[in-house]
Design a protein around this motif. Structure first.
Motif, short mmCIF file in Angstrom:
data_model
loop_
_atom_site.label_atom_id
_atom_site.label_comp_id
_atom_site.label_asym_id
_atom_site.label_seq_id
_atom_site.Cartn_x
_atom_site.Cartn_y
_atom_site.Cartn_z
N TYR A 389 -21.39 28.84 -1.01
CA TYR A 389 -21.37 27.40 -0.74
C TYR A 389 -20.08 26.98 -0.06
O TYR A 389 -20.10 26.20 0.92
CB TYR A 389 -21.56 26.62 -2.03
CG TYR A 389 -21.89 25.17 -1.82
CD1 TYR A 389 -23.20 24.75 -1.70
CD2 TYR A 389 -20.88 24.21 -1.73
CE1 TYR A 389 -23.51 23.41 -1.49
CE2 TYR A 389 -21.18 22.89 -1.51
CZ TYR A 389 -22.49 22.49 -1.39
OH TYR A 389 -22.79 21.17 -1.17
N THR A 392 -19.83 28.42 3.60
CA THR A 392 -20.77 27.75 4.50
C THR A 392 -20.29 26.35 4.82
O THR A 392 -20.38 25.89 5.98
CB THR A 392 -22.17 27.71 3.87
OG1 THR A 392 -22.58 29.04 3.54
CG2 THR A 392 -23.18 27.09 4.82
N SER A 393 -19.79 25.63 3.83
CA SER A 393 -19.24 24.30 4.08
C SER A 393 -18.01 24.38 4.98
O SER A 393 -17.81 23.52 5.86
CB SER A 393 -18.88 23.62 2.76
OG SER A 393 -20.02 23.50 1.93
N PHE A 396 -19.19 24.62 8.50
CA PHE A 396 -19.60 23.33 9.08
C PHE A 396 -18.39 22.52 9.52
O PHE A 396 -18.40 21.89 10.59
CB PHE A 396 -20.42 22.54 8.06
CG PHE A 396 -21.88 22.86 8.07
CD1 PHE A 396 -22.74 22.16 8.89
CD2 PHE A 396 -22.40 23.86 7.27
CE1 PHE A 396 -24.10 22.45 8.92
CE2 PHE A 396 -23.75 24.16 7.29
CZ PHE A 396 -24.60 23.46 8.11
N SER A 510 -28.88 20.19 9.38
CA SER A 510 -28.61 21.59 9.03
C SER A 510 -27.98 21.70 7.66
O SER A 510 -28.35 22.58 6.85
CB SER A 510 -27.70 22.22 10.09
OG SER A 510 -28.31 22.16 11.37
N TYR A 511 -27.01 20.83 7.34
CA TYR A 511 -26.35 20.89 6.03
C TYR A 511 -27.32 20.50 4.92
O TYR A 511 -27.25 21.06 3.80
CB TYR A 511 -25.14 19.97 6.04
CG TYR A 511 -24.19 20.21 4.90
CD1 TYR A 511 -23.46 21.39 4.82
CD2 TYR A 511 -24.01 19.27 3.89
CE1 TYR A 511 -22.58 21.62 3.78
CE2 TYR A 511 -23.13 19.49 2.85
CZ TYR A 511 -22.42 20.67 2.79
OH TYR A 511 -21.56 20.91 1.75
N PHE A 514 -29.45 23.52 4.26
CA PHE A 514 -28.69 24.52 3.51
C PHE A 514 -28.62 24.18 2.03
O PHE A 514 -28.80 25.05 1.17
CB PHE A 514 -27.29 24.65 4.11
CG PHE A 514 -26.31 25.34 3.19
CD1 PHE A 514 -26.41 26.70 2.95
CD2 PHE A 514 -25.31 24.62 2.56
CE1 PHE A 514 -25.51 27.33 2.09
CE2 PHE A 514 -24.41 25.24 1.71
CZ PHE A 514 -24.51 26.61 1.47
N ASN A 515 -28.35 22.92 1.70
CA ASN A 515 -28.27 22.52 0.30
C ASN A 515 -29.62 22.66 -0.41
O ASN A 515 -29.67 23.06 -1.58
CB ASN A 515 -27.78 21.08 0.19
CG ASN A 515 -26.28 20.97 0.28
OD1 ASN A 515 -25.58 21.07 -0.72
ND2 ASN A 515 -25.78 20.78 1.49
N THR A 516 -30.68 22.38 0.30
CA THR A 516 -32.00 22.53 -0.31
C THR A 516 -32.29 23.98 -0.67
O THR A 516 -32.75 24.29 -1.78
CB THR A 516 -33.07 22.00 0.64
OG1 THR A 516 -32.78 20.64 0.98
CG2 THR A 516 -34.45 22.08 0.01
N VAL A 517 -31.99 24.89 0.23
CA VAL A 517 -32.21 26.32 -0.03
C VAL A 517 -31.27 26.82 -1.12
O VAL A 517 -31.68 27.58 -2.02
CB VAL A 517 -32.05 27.12 1.27
CG1 VAL A 517 -32.15 28.62 0.99
CG2 VAL A 517 -33.09 26.69 2.30
N TYR A 518 -30.02 26.39 -1.09
CA TYR A 518 -29.02 26.88 -2.05
C TYR A 518 -29.37 26.48 -3.48
O TYR A 518 -29.40 27.33 -4.39
CB TYR A 518 -27.65 26.33 -1.66
CG TYR A 518 -26.53 26.76 -2.58
CD1 TYR A 518 -25.86 27.95 -2.40
CD2 TYR A 518 -26.13 25.94 -3.65
CE1 TYR A 518 -24.83 28.33 -3.24
CE2 TYR A 518 -25.11 26.31 -4.49
CZ TYR A 518 -24.47 27.51 -4.29
OH TYR A 518 -23.46 27.89 -5.13
#
Length: 523
Positions: A389, A392-393, A396, A510-511, A514-518
């Motif tokens: 996390y 990846t942040s 971004f 995109s972010y 990513f949060n949904t998948v994480y």
């Protein structure tokens, strides 16, 4: 003073004037040399022999006086000894001397007799407690009962936990049995524990452990008349817990505390849970970062190549981490930094200092967050969930800085092309225009102008068919030709403001993806 015959002290049969004690009088009687009646100076005792005056006594009268002295001295001492024996012997004479029990103590229970020493009651000196009970026979069963008082700390860096518990042992040693009419037990402290045999249970994989000793050692020994024994200690132990941080901080750790006999294998000592699953009890334990999902007891065998098989007991518990602390300290600040980096997309692309400083600040803040989280974690060789996390942040935030670098570069190329085409006045100095804030200004140069589209409808109400035929494309031709990649790049270069427009939509979507998948994967 009356007259009397003067004789030497050595010749006097009652030469008591040397010392008032009865010892000289006894020796004087044994050395009587004058059987005849001889007078002498002597001191008298009691009513007949007082110390107040001297008088002439006959030898027979002196003998009676000396006898009274001996009886008073020796008789008093013997009576005192007799009374001392009657008071302190008691039931001790039953075991040691084989004599009769004093009638005053005969009716009392031996477990409540304070005059008998514990070693004598339990006959400790009669046995060799260096050997286990039933030595040479079958394995002695030792029951274990544990009450967990608290879990003091859990360290992810050291991969261990600290626990305080009450460890109780149950076994039977017939050598410690004693007579009791009401079948009541006797309780002792650590001073008697050192004189008898106790199980040598230790904690496997323990780093540190100690028995509490305030104000005395927290050890209790309770002996029952039939030889059953309860041995309880209060222990604090720090033991190893192999943790898996691949899902940290959304993880659950399975830790265990293992008990085993150090010297006695399964042929000599059999460890078992006293009451099965009910042998493990816990108080209400509240932890700051974890909550305990499950406590359960289990048992097994451990093999050592040099000594054989040993019984081993396990105290298993599952710890699940509270996520709210890490949401406040790690996840929420990271999300805010990423959103803050998107603010630059709405700032004018010519405001170079504002957009550059905002991008660098968010990058440095993300680096600080990553460093703080890594310092509180063990140096493991695999990737943790929080690392995914954070990095990846960080990507971004870093891409938002790169996006502005691309926007600024494209804007510079666009303006340089216009200078070559002659759209910029010859008197315009590009270096002076960029000296103040590092960008060109609209009042200094003319940016890209879009050509006007030809009107599809005539301006007047009367429109001829010939004009419509000229505007209508020929039959069989494509209305719109698909652009190539090079043309799309040239379009973005010539219209750099479009990069910010696309980024305002692409980065948040995109972010969010990513949060949904994480969170669906790790929660």
């Amino acid at each position: 003073m009356r007259d009397c015959c003067k004789v030497n002290a050595s010749d006097c049969p009652l030469s008591l004037h040397a010392h008032p004690g009865g010892g000289n009088a006894a020796r004087a009687l044994q050395r009587r040399k004058h059987p005849a009646t001889v007078g002498c100076w002597t001191r008298t005792f009691g009513s007949e022999c007082g110390w107040s005056d001297f008088r002439v006594l006959e030898v027979e009268q002196g003998a009676r006086c000396a006898a009274s002295v001996v009886a008073m001295v020796t008789g008093g001492r013997s009576s005192n000894r007799r009374r001392h024996k009657e008071v302190f012997l008691g039931e001790n004479s039953k075991f040691k001397f084989g004599g009769r029990i004093d009638y005053k103590l005969k009716r009392q229970d031996s477990t409540k007799t304070l005059l008998i020493k514990s070693e004598q009651l339990l006959r400790i000196e009669e046995h060799d407690f260096a050997m286990r009970p039933g030595f040479g026979g079958s394995a002695i069963p030792v029951g274990i009962d544990v009450q967990v008082e608290s879990i003091d700390s859990i360290s992810e860096v050291n991969m261990d936990f600290t626990m305080t518990l009450y460890l109780r042992h149950y076994w039977k040693d017939e050598r410690l049995s004693f007579p009791s009419r009401n079948n009541k037990s006797r309780t002792f402290d650590s001073r008697l524990v050192k004189k008898i045999w106790v199980p040598d249970v230790f904690f496997v994989h323990s780093k540190r452990s100690f028995i509490h000793d305030t104000t005395m050692e927290n050890i209790m020994l309770r002996v029952y008349p039939d030889g059953n024994i309860l041995y309880s200690v209060r222990v604090t132990v720090t033991a190893l817990c192999s943790m898996d941080f691949s899902r940290f901080p959304l993880d659950a750790q399975n830790c265990s505390l293992e008990l085993e006999s150090y010297a006695y294998n399964e042929n000599d000592l059999m460890l078992y849970w006293k009451n099965g699953n009910d042998s493990l009890r816990t108080d209400e334990i509240v932890l700051s970062q974890f909550f305990i999902e499950h406590f359960h007891a289990s048992s097994g065998l451990a093999f050592y190549s040099s000594t054989g098989w040993y019984n081993r007991l396990f105290i298993n518990f599952i710890l699940r981490r509270h996520i709210f602390f890490f949401m406040l300290q790690t996840y929420f600040p990271t999300m805010l930094m990423v959103v803050l980096s998107w603010v630059s997309f709405w700032i004018d692309r010519r405001a170079v200092p504002a957009r550059v400083s905002l991008g660098i600040t968010t990058v440095l803040t993300m680096s600080t967050i990553i460093t703080g989280v890594s310092s509180s974690m063990p140096q493991v060789s695999y990737v943790k969930a929080v690392d995914i996390y954070l990095w990846t942040s960080f990507l971004f935030v870093f891409l938002s800085v790169i996006e502005y670098a691309a926007v600024n570069y494209c804007t510079t190329l666009e303006e340089m092309r216009k200078m070559r085409r002659g759209k910029i006045p010859s008197t315009f100095n590009a270096s002076q225009a960029m000296a103040f804030d590092g960008c060109y200004h609209d009042n200094d140069i003319e940016l890209t102008t879009f050509p006007r589209m030809a009107p599809t409808l005539a301006s007047g109400p009367l429109t001829t068919q010939s004009q419509n035929s000229v505007l209508r494309p020929p039959e069989g031709t494509r209305l719109r030709r698909q652009r190539s990649v090079r043309e799309n790049v040239d379009l973005l270069v010539n219209n750099s403001y479009m990069i910010d427009s696309y980024s305002r939509l692409a980065f948040p979507l995109s972010y969010l993806l990513f949060n949904t998948v994480y969170w669906s994967m790790y929660s």
